[in-house]
Design an enzyme around this catalytic site. Structure first.
Site, PDB file in Angstrom:
ATOM      1  N   ASN A 133      29.738  30.981  12.498  1.00  0.00           N
ATOM      2  CA  ASN A 133      30.281  32.135  13.228  1.00  0.00           C
ATOM      3  C   ASN A 133      30.444  31.882  14.715  1.00  0.00           C
ATOM      4  OD1 ASN A 133      30.580  33.975  11.080  1.00  0.00           O
ATOM      5  ND2 ASN A 133      28.359  34.201  11.005  1.00  0.00           N
ATOM      6  N   ALA A 141      30.081  28.863  16.474  1.00  0.00           N
ATOM      7  CA  ALA A 141      30.755  27.624  16.862  1.00  0.00           C
ATOM      8  C   ALA A 141      32.246  27.647  16.562  1.00  0.00           C
ATOM      9  CB  ALA A 141      30.088  26.432  16.190  1.00  0.00           C
ATOM     10  N   LYS A 148      11.879  39.171  16.441  1.00  0.00           N
ATOM     11  CA  LYS A 148      12.843  38.595  15.500  1.00  0.00           C
ATOM     12  C   LYS A 148      12.329  38.842  14.090  1.00  0.00           C
ATOM     13  CE  LYS A 148      16.452  35.533  15.644  1.00  0.00           C
ATOM     14  NZ  LYS A 148      17.444  35.255  16.679  1.00  0.00           N
TER      15      LYS A 148
END
Ligand SMILES: NC(=O)C1=CN([C@@H]2O[C@H](COP(=O)(O)OP(=O)(O)OC[C@H]3O[C@@H](n4cnc5c(N)ncnc54)[C@H](O)[C@@H]3O)[C@@H](O)[C@H]2O)C=CC1
Ligand SMILES: CC(C)CC(=O)C(=O)O
EC number: 1.4.1.9
Length: 367
Positions: free
Chosen positions: A183, A185, A80
């Protein structure tokens, strides 16, 4: 922070600090484990309180991706990136292109995608400099924005968890408290509204709340009120660590199922909610839809194939709940075991991912 002590504790492979003065880029790429394949995980852009907080976030998120990719059955390791900065003010073209060159320098050990604060347009800029990026515009034969697919996976996983808690996977009439209507939810709320669920929403962004109220008839509450509302399901869809000592005593939900990464502040909070009889759908199992979707690009993107794999999230949540019941352990632990067992099995036949001069992504342009 004693960085090497931390890296050793959770067995991280590599951390790369990227700095570009001209564009203001300050990024941390964390690669946790490449036993299963190159590390795939998104890039988060956020205003961190300190550099230490940013490093910690990158490390925790990267490790989460190792478990997510393993549990989803992907041949990918975990990594990440966090970019330190305000996504509303600090972005520029040079920044993402400089970042793309840093990724290219890793020669395929790390592949990026979107996360909080980054968009398809940002991925397209990264793609100007490297092929090791997914979630770029569909015009490139790519899968585009992963959020709607993440949302669909969360919706399916939520139904599986609801079945275990309420005896039916129907969400009609269920009261669902959604924290953060960004975005993922927003798209999740769409599915839930269509099925007839009653929504309670919150967000620090008033516009996002207004949209959910207007489009889905949601009831809005203040950000700190969401934990204590009367509801059947709590869906954490903002940032991590919202299941903690302060929030657990307030919870009335029977199910926790949401999109956010790293929902448990500490693992002991997973033990606590288990003892309270709450069914917790482990974050990295339920929110794997986005990474499953972008990972399909590595084979030449096929939406039908990707969505078929996203459907397995329902079964994976069922499996984790089954193991939890059978072995009398919390669901987060059942998920960890499932992921770790797969990595261990593969470790015997694969060592570290090594680039062989012909990366799988190079196929994408030829189809
Ligand atoms: N976008 C994706 O495909 C995936 C996202 N996730 C995770 O899901 C979560 C949501 O991701 P996105 O929807 O992409 O991000 P986003 O940035 O679009 O949405 C997050 C929302 O949470 C709100 N928020 C932040 N702090 C809050 C607080 N304290 N209280 C209430 N609202 C708050 C923000 O204002 C924003 O509207 C993140 O944790 C992300 O890492 C996980 C897997 C894939
Ligand atoms: C946004 C995804 C495509 C990858 C990722 O970083 C995640 O699942 O958290």
């Amino acid at each position: 922070m004693e960085i090497f002590k931390y890296l050793e504790k959770y067995d991280y492979e590599q951390v790369v600090f990227c700095q570009d003065k001209q564009s203001g880029l300050k990024a941390i790429i964390a690669i946790h484990d490449t036993t299963l394949g190159p590390a795939l995980g998104g890039t988060r852009m956020w205003t961190y309180e300190s550099e230490e907080a940013a490093i910690e976030d990158a490390l925790r998120l990267a490790r989460g991706m190792t478990y997510k990719n393993a549990a989803a059955g992907l041949n990918l390791g975990g990594g990440k990136t966090v970019i330190i900065g305000d996504p509303r003010k600090d972005k520029n073209e040079e920044m993402f292109r400089a970042f793309g060159r840093f990724i290219q320098g890793l020669n395929g050990r790390y592949i990026t995608a979107e996360d909080v604060g980054t968009t398809v347009a940002d991925m397209d800029l990264i793609h100007e400099e490297t092929d090791y990026v997914t979630g770029i515009s569909p015009a490139f034969g790519s899968s585009g924005n992963p959020s709607p697919v993440t949302a669909y996976g969360v919706y399916r996983g939520m139904k599986a968890a609801a079945k275990a808690a309420f005896g039916t996977d129907s969400l009609e009439g269920k009261v669902i408290a959604v924290q953060g209507v960004g975005n993922v939810a927003y798209n999740l709320c769409k599915h839930l509204h269509e099925e007839g669920a009653q929504l309670i929403v919150t967000d620090i962004n008033k516009e996002a709340v207004k949209r959910a109220v207007e489009e889905f008839g949601a009831r809005a509450v203040e950000p700190d009120e969401i934990y204590g509302v009367d509801c059947d399901i709590y869906a954490p869809c903002a940032l991590g660590a919202t299941i903690n000592d302060d929030t657990i005593p307030q919870l009335k939900a029977k199910v926790i199922a949401g999109a956010a990464n790293n929902q448990l502040k500490e693992t002991r909070h997973g033990d606590l909610i288990h003892e309270m009889g709450i069914i917790y759908a482990p974050d990295y199992v339920i929110n794997a839809g986005g990474v499953i979707n972008v990972a399909d690009e590595l084979y030449g993107y096929n939406r039908e194939r990707a969505m078929k794999k996203v459907e397995t999230i329902y079964n994976n949540i069922e499996k984790v709940i089954e193991i939890s019941k059978r072995d009398g352990i919390p669901t987060y632990l059942a998920a960890d075991r499932m992921a770790e067992e797969r990595i261990e099995r593969m470790r015997n036949s694969r060592s570290q991912f090594l680039q062989n001069g012909h990366h799988i992504l190079s196929r994408r342009r030829t189809r």
